[in-house]
Design an enzyme around this catalytic site. Structure first.
Site, mmCIF file in Angstrom:
data_model
loop_
_atom_site.group_PDB
_atom_site.id
_atom_site.type_symbol
_atom_site.label_atom_id
_atom_site.label_comp_id
_atom_site.label_asym_id
_atom_site.label_seq_id
_atom_site.Cartn_x
_atom_site.Cartn_y
_atom_site.Cartn_z
ATOM 1 N N GLU A 39 73.853 -22.083 24.873
ATOM 2 C CA GLU A 39 74.129 -22.366 26.223
ATOM 3 C C GLU A 39 75.432 -21.966 26.643
ATOM 4 O O GLU A 39 76.203 -22.835 27.238
ATOM 5 C CB GLU A 39 73.424 -23.689 26.648
ATOM 6 C CG GLU A 39 71.913 -23.730 26.449
ATOM 7 C CD GLU A 39 71.488 -25.096 27.074
ATOM 8 O OE1 GLU A 39 72.204 -26.026 27.500
ATOM 9 O OE2 GLU A 39 70.303 -25.214 26.891
ATOM 10 N N GLU B 179 64.723 -23.338 23.361
ATOM 11 C CA GLU B 179 64.484 -24.510 23.607
ATOM 12 C C GLU B 179 63.664 -24.813 24.794
ATOM 13 O O GLU B 179 63.370 -23.986 25.824
ATOM 14 C CB GLU B 179 65.718 -25.276 24.069
ATOM 15 C CG GLU B 179 66.745 -25.486 22.977
ATOM 16 C CD GLU B 179 68.021 -26.268 23.527
ATOM 17 O OE1 GLU B 179 68.207 -26.841 24.653
ATOM 18 O OE2 GLU B 179 69.116 -26.023 22.807
#
Length: 894
Positions: free
Chosen positions: A269, A519
């Site tokens: 991220e 995720e």
């Protein structure tokens, strides 16, 4: 599939039979079968050292300032046998892949260039243990809002003072929210920190500065020179070298690369910081990682706060309809500055970390003021669009192409130096499309790695009857917000499936590469933790109905026509109801020791006591971490320990009656995530559908002439003894070692009635050792092309009446070359449109005709139902549940 190459496209070297290729937008095995990789992140607990959950302030700063501490013990204890139990649970749920979480801090916490080789060697040992259980590994260099010391996870402490920041001054200047200091360091109350407010750190000064320096320091902070190089090069070189050292350690192990460790994610991220920011006087409008919740300063206000100047800020709440301004409040740092005290660096040399800062970089004041962005005296922002344009000023900054891609290329090159065959998982910022990447970098070994969460459910901790197409809104699909709103569960599920389809299509930018959702998951502490019994006098304790709906909506979306690979976030071995995953009150773990059933031989601890026990370091154990796979058995697990009383670290399967008992104990909404799926497919998946309420799985496959599997490449299936589960329809082929489509069938959905009854302690005919449980039986087919079958039991009827506990357990859990297997009775009705099938353990193998060259493609469908219908909820009371307290509430984890 096109012909599977026998040599690597990356190196031209011959590959093993276990090699996994990336072809035609899919993972493909050496026999030419399409693979689905589905697993879990191991583990969210890896964000902090053992015994250091984010709520603990004691020694938080002192330990970091003296070099930090080792992460050995994260994610699993290899010395007491509990690792085998945790991995057996994950395997029994059907997962075949682990996204393995490692932080930069774990590798280089002691200081720049000081590597924790003990932790690296421990990591190799854990990876070997994962390999014993048959898992494929995706390495994840993980971060959230830069570092634990800026309210997240990832980078070592020393990176903050290297950037001219005094970490202890982050909280008073609101440059980030740090859990253990919430709401302030002098009177912290970390239990009251609002859900997901940690993610507002992406809109705060410390994180915006750190990421800007990491990705674009050369362009935007040219005066920031340390040890003779710009801060960008200093940070990136240390980061890349640290993970390169770990990759070297994995390579040098000699038995992990490629066959087990498939490849590496890029930085988890990544965030753009200030890069591309159009106006420092305004709130962000396009940066997707910011969340308006609590105080929300503009960048200009953050700059002033960082210099100790009081500011009046807007405050926000986030409800079912998104962010809403709730008022204003004044934040006064009382002169405390975010920036490092010059006394820490006499003569420009840091007294602890030893770097030498260039004379042109004066610490003690804002580095952005140093670069003329704003004036400290007046607070005036001189150049509000300073970060909008490239240094030449001739075009707008494009963060992904200008800064993220070059970093990705440098990191990928270092990983490929250690692991030439590594699959490079391309992980751009959340919800962002990847840039084109040259094939000379990917070399036929690539995958798009993206994330997806149902944001409304995650932030509000509630399953709503409406939702929104968040991805469509971010990408400009709608001219107004209202069409993005979806009403009703059917529309919500369809919308999530469409959003995942869009993310899957992003991989086409890279080429014909697969996609993995690295995720995906849901919060379990919904509605003020009512599932934990914290509301309504405990009325809803153990009721995970809404969590099951939310999880099923997300994972169902990955099924359907998408047929996506994914790894769920997360599995935390020491989760507690009180503190969740142990990080910023996040609570997404699929399993919790606090949800395990009460048993007469184990004393369950309360939340705090249980947490304390989990921090103890157990002594050596006779269970060797290097034991050969062939010796890993229930017996060896049972010898590890049989008297442990901490439910999170049970080291023996002797605590559980059977596989259904084991795989549901402590699992939360297990019916949603332990799903049937085609793990290996001859052909290309067309549609995957699973109805939880009916326990009905339906799979359609497209088969073309070029999909004919290559025989003799894969190792044969695990050989079975007569006491093990194996049912084959009468007209099955004699040679069952030919590559087949393999479908995982979870015990938690297809266990026999007797297994469920024994788990629940129900006094039924199950206790009479009826011969019918162990006999082979086949229901008649409804037509000639659709055979049905029911799996026979795992123990011959002759010994059924004399079973003792150890014999029964040895029957339902064994080990072999392919990893541990749950050989346990399943109750199945199977219908196929063509072909033959057999069941071994939890794997259904299905053979069907492949068209010859020149023939049209075919579609085949298989439907699997549970004989007798879906497993029903546990009875409200039973003899066993009365004896064990609340056993019946948890038996089916719903």
């Amino acid at each position: 599939m096109p012909k599977v190459p026998t040599v690597s496209p990356a190196t031209g070297k011959p590959v093993s039979s276990q090699f996994i290729h990336t072809l035609e937008s899919s993972f493909v095995d050496s026999a030419g079968r399409t693979l689905l990789l589905r697993g879990v992140n191991l583990s969210g607990a890896d964000k902090a050292p053992l015994g250091c959950p984010s709520q603990i302030l004691d020694d938080f700063w002192e330990t970091a300032e003296s070099g930090g501490e080792s992460f050995v013990g994260r994610p699993l204890n290899l010395d007491d046998g509990s690792a085998d139990v945790h991995l057996a649970r994950l395997k029994g749920w059907g997962f075949n892949m682990l996204r393995y979480v490692v932080t930069w801090e774990a590798l280089e916490h002691a200081g720049p260039g000081k590597y924790d080789y003990e932790f690296m060697d421990y990591t190799v040992r854990v990876l070997r243990k994962c390999k014993e259980f048959g898992f494929k590994i995706l390495m994840d260099p993980h971060q959230d809002t830069w570092s634990r010391f800026s309210g997240g996870s990832g980078a070592p402490y020393w990176t903050l003072p290297a950037c001219g920041i005094e970490p202890r001054n982050i909280t008073p200047t609101q440059a980030a929210i740090i859990h253990c200091e919430y709401p302030n360091a002098s009177n912290p109350n970390p239990a009251e920190m609002p859900a997901m407010i940690w993610s507002t750190n992406y809109g705060r000064l410390a994180i915006q500065t750190l990421f800007t320096l990491f990705f674009a320091g050369n362009d935007f902070a040219p005066k920031c020179v340390i040890d003779g190089v710009n801060i960008q090069d200093y940070l990136q070189s240390h980061y890349i070298k640290a993970f390169g050292k770990l990759a070297d350690r994995i390579r040098d192990a000699g038995d992990l690369m490629d066959d087990c460790v498939l490849g590496w994610d890029s930085l988890n991220e990544p965030f753009e910081g200030f890069c591309g920011y159009p106006d420092l006087n305004a709130y962000p409008s396009e940066q997707t990682s910011t969340l308006k919740k609590g105080t929300f300063p503009t960048p200009a206000q953050s700059l002033r706060l960082g210099m100790g100047q009081a500011q009046t800020l807007d405050t926000w709440t986030f409800g079912a309809f998104g962010p809403k301004k709730s008022g204003r409040t004044t934040v006064d740092p009382k002169g405390v500055r975010l920036w490092l005290d010059p006394a820490a660096e006499p003569d420009g040399v840091h007294s602890t970390w030893g770097w030498k800062r260039d004379a042109g970089w004066k610490v003690g004041s804002c580095l952005w003021a140093l670069h003329g962005v704003w004036d400290v005296e007046t607070g005036y922002v001189i150049t509000p669009d300073y970060f909008k344009y490239n240094p030449e000023g001739d075009r707008d900054v494009c963060f992904i192409e200008d800064y993220w891609r070059p970093h990705w290329q440098a990191f990928a090159a270092r990983i490929r130096h250690s692991q030439p065959e590594a699959i490079l998982f391309v992980a751009p910022p959340v919800f962002a499309q990847p840039p084109p990447i040259d094939e000379s970098d990917l070399k036929g070994r690539g995958c798009l790695s993206t994330h997806y969460y149902d944001g409304l459910t995650l932030i509000t901790r509630h399953w709503h009857w409406f939702n929104a197409d968040a991805l469509g809104l971010l990408r400009g699909k709608y001219s107004s917000n209202f069409p993005a709103v979806k009403f009703g569960e059917r529309a919500i599920r369809q919308s999530i499936q469409e959003q995942l389809g869009v993310l899957k299509d992003d991989a086409k930018i890279l080429g014909a590469y697969p996609t993995i959702i690295g995720e995906i998951g849901i919060p379990y502490d919904m509605d003020d933790k009512k599932s934990y019994g914290w509301t309504d006098n405990g009325k809803h304790k153990g009721d995970y109905t809404n969590q099951q709906k939310a999880m099923d909506a997300s994972l169902n979306a990955a099924d359907g026509p998408n047929s996506l690979n994914y790894t769920i976030w997360t599995y935390v071995p020491d989760h507690t109801h009180t503190w969740g995953d142990g990080w910023n009150l996040e609570d997404l773990s699929l399993w919790s020791p606090d949800d395990m059933r009460d048993r007469p031989d184990v004393c369950m601890q309360n939340n705090d006591a249980s947490s304390a026990l989990l921090l103890k370091r157990p002594g050596p154990n006779p269970m060797s971490t290097s034991a050969a796979t062939s010796t890993l058995s229930l017996a060896t697990l049972g010898n590890a320990a049989s008297t442990d009383h901490d439910p999170s670290s049970r080291t023996s399967l002797s605590h559980w009656e059977n596989a259904y008992d084991f795989l549901t104990d402590g699992a939360r909404a297990v019916k949603a995530f332990a799903r049937p799926y085609p793990a290996a497919v001859v052909g290309v998946p067309k549609d995957i559908n699973f109805d939880i309420a009916k326990a009905e799985f339906k799979f359609t496959v497209r088969v073309r002439p070029e999909d004919a599997p290559v025989s003799g490449i894969l190792p044969p299936p695990i050989s079975r003894t007569s006491s093990e589960s194996s049912t084959l329809v009468e007209d099955a082929p004699e040679k069952t070692d030919e590559p087949a489509t393999e479908i995982f069938l979870p015990v938690v959905h297809y266990a026999s009635n007797k297994q469920v009854a024994r788990c629940r302690g129900e006094q039924t005919d199950a206790d009479e050792a009826s011969v019918s449980e162990y006999e082979d039986s086949s229901a008649p087919s409804t037509n000639r092309s659709t055979p049905y079958g029911t799996v026979r039991g795992s123990v011959p009827p002759a010994i059924a009446s004399t079973l003792d506990c150890s014999t029964l357990q040895a029957a339902w859990y064994t080990s072999g070359a392919g990893g541990p297997t749950f050989t346990t009775p399943l109750s199945l009705d199977v219908e196929v449109s063509a072909g033959r099938w057999t069941v071994e353990g939890q794997t259904l193998r299905w053979w069907y005709p492949v068209p010859s060259k020149g023939e049209p493609e075919q579609e085949y469908t298989i439907t699997v139902r549970r004989a007798g219908g879906a497993i029903k909820e546990a009875a409200e009371t039973s003899v066993w549940s009365n004896f064990c307290g609340t056993l019946s509430r948890f038996c089916s984890s719903e």
